[in-house]
Design an enzyme around this catalytic site. Structure first.
Site, short mmCIF file in Angstrom:
data_model
loop_
_atom_site.label_atom_id
_atom_site.label_comp_id
_atom_site.label_asym_id
_atom_site.label_seq_id
_atom_site.Cartn_x
_atom_site.Cartn_y
_atom_site.Cartn_z
N TYR A 19 -2.67 -6.90 -10.68
CA TYR A 19 -1.16 -7.05 -11.30
C TYR A 19 -1.12 -8.59 -11.57
CZ TYR A 19 -1.20 -2.89 -8.39
OH TYR A 19 -1.49 -1.64 -7.69
N TYR A 147 4.88 4.99 -3.54
CA TYR A 147 3.86 4.53 -4.12
C TYR A 147 2.39 5.16 -3.47
CZ TYR A 147 -0.44 1.57 -5.51
OH TYR A 147 -1.52 1.03 -6.22
N ASP A 248 0.25 11.31 2.20
CA ASP A 248 -0.56 10.25 1.72
C ASP A 248 -0.46 9.10 3.00
OD1 ASP A 248 -1.49 7.73 0.92
OD2 ASP A 248 -0.15 7.74 -0.85
N LYS A 277 -8.24 3.08 2.96
CA LYS A 277 -8.01 1.75 3.43
C LYS A 277 -8.74 1.50 4.77
CE LYS A 277 -3.74 0.53 1.40
NZ LYS A 277 -4.00 -0.23 -0.05
#
Length: 427
Positions: A19, A147, A248, A277
């Site tokens: 980003y 997200y 999620d 993760k």
């Protein structure tokens, strides 16, 4: 390991970081090594890591048990294709994941990142309905402030307006979006909180394959915490309207909220579960998508019966082996008490921030501490301030937050909290 100024200049000129842009590159700090909760910069400074390298390094860096696991595996094979072949690390990891999750979850797809795990979950849902002969269920219901990743399918179920992917809105598939679950917990639950979702399902269930949600914590979309009762109501509505439910848990899985998985707080089980993760303790990129035997069997009953996804590095043996070791380490540790202690300390030490003029809210959930500001931070300015204070904290938007490794000790956590207080008070 040193990094020269010339190499740092090369980095700023040629290498994209997440980003960022190359016309106005922000500050980049060279890392020479990392151990425990510390990141060692090439210039000799040592930083307490408050981010667990984007929430993955739960055991800290350079852990001897994880090092030994990956070193042992690399002498046998670092990679072999998963098409038509299998190996013990993949089998052991899949067994572990099924043992750790609800017994209804019975089938595992080993993906190579969180975004890919979400892509696979979306494909599972779509293929399930096609296999049942219901081809018009092609859309998803997602949530504002959500997200789910950076690949195109995952982007399509992220927040369509305020999300980081809004520039792709004309290209992405169009889905149905519901207001985010109201902030709070079960103590302030109201029946009206679920009404936007109920109405959306009533109007659109005929063409909806699944609802996808981050349970309890909306992560990169705003670090927003909400009631477990919302998940219970959501689960009932999905059953009522014959729509699949995807959780999620890429950010929340493996203990971050205080439960091994956030869905356990609500005592509901999704049809499809994404994890990632922390699965490898931050050593390798890996994720997984789990689903029920019913869904797996129905997908398998249609024509060729193949789930249409297969990355080159799917079930990479190095990743799977270190994931097995990471989950073993987690399960035999006192992780629940550690997360509880982190939560208590964050609650006590960040409370002062509520008095600061530029602060909107301070909130804690498990090993997650968030200070929400009135205005977005200036990353080019705030990042060096934190480094000068001896900590690694990576804010985004209006949020200054930490999700430290579980092994962090109270003095190290105090250093993080003090740095947040110092910087936010100046803001």
């Amino acid at each position: 390991m040193t990094i020269s100024q010339d190499d740092l200049a090369f980095d700023r000129q040629h290498i994209w970081h997440p980003y960022t842009n190359l016309t106005q590159p922000g500050p980049v700090f060279g890392v020479s090594s990392a151990e425990g909760v510390y990141i060692h910069l090439a210039d000799g400074r040592r930083l307490v890591d408050g981010m667990a390298s984007w929430w993955s390094v739960i055991h800290g860096y350079n852990h001897p048990y994880l090092n030994a696991a990956i070193q042992s595996q690399v002498t046998q094979m670092s990679h072999v294709m998963f098409g038509g072949l299998t190996h013990q690390p993949a089998i052991d990891l899949s067994k572990q994941l099924l043992d750790m999750t609800d017994e209804a979850l019975d089938a595992v797809f080993l993906a190579d990142s969180g975004s890919v795990a979400v892509e696979v979950a979306l494909k599972m849902a779509l293929q399930y309905w096609v296999a049942k002969g219901i081809s018009h269920k092609k859309q998803f219901i997602a949530f504002r402030h959500a997200y789910h990743g950076d690949t195109f399918g995952a982007m399509s179920v992220c927040d369509p307006v305020n999300g980081m992917h809004s520039m792709f809105s004309g290209f992405l598939p169009q889905h149905h979006f519901v207001d985010a679950p109201p902030a709070g917990d079960d103590d302030n639950w109201q029946a009206s909180h679920i009404e936007p979702l109920r109405q959306t399902l009533e109007q659109n269930h005929q063409n909806t394959a699944a609802v996808i949600i981050e349970p309890l914590v909306q992560g990169a979309g705003g670090m927003r915490f909400y009631a477990a009762e919302y998940l219970r109501q959501l689960h009932q509505l999905c059953q009522q309207f014959d729509v699949l439910l995807i959780f999620d848990e890429i950010a929340t899985g493996f203990g971050r909220t205080g439960e091994m998985f956030a869905y356990q707080s609500a005592m509901v089980v999704p049809d499809i579960l994404c994890v990632g993760k922390a699965i490898t303790g931050g050593y390798m990129s890996l994720a997984a998508t789990l689903t029920t035997r019913k869904i797996a069997d129905i997908i398998g009953s249609f024509e060729g019966g193949n789930l249409m996804h297969g990355p080159t590095f799917m079930a990479n043996p190095l990743s799977c082996r270190v994931a097995v070791a990471s989950l073993e380490l987690l399960l035999r540790s006192n992780w629940q008490q550690k997360v509880k202690s982190i939560a208590e300390q964050l609650t006590a030490e960040l409370a002062e921030c509520r008095q600061y003029q530029g602060v909107v809210d301070v909130r804690v959930k498990g090993a997650i501490g968030v200070v929400e500001l009135i205005k977005p931070v200036n990353m080019h300015k705030i990042q060096p301030q934190f480094v000068d204070l001896g900590v690694w904290i990576r804010p985004f938007g209006r949020l200054v937050y930490i999700m430290p490794p579980y092994i962090i000790e109270p003095p190290q956590l105090t250093l993080l909290c003090d740095a947040i207080k110092t910087v936010t008070k100046q803001l």
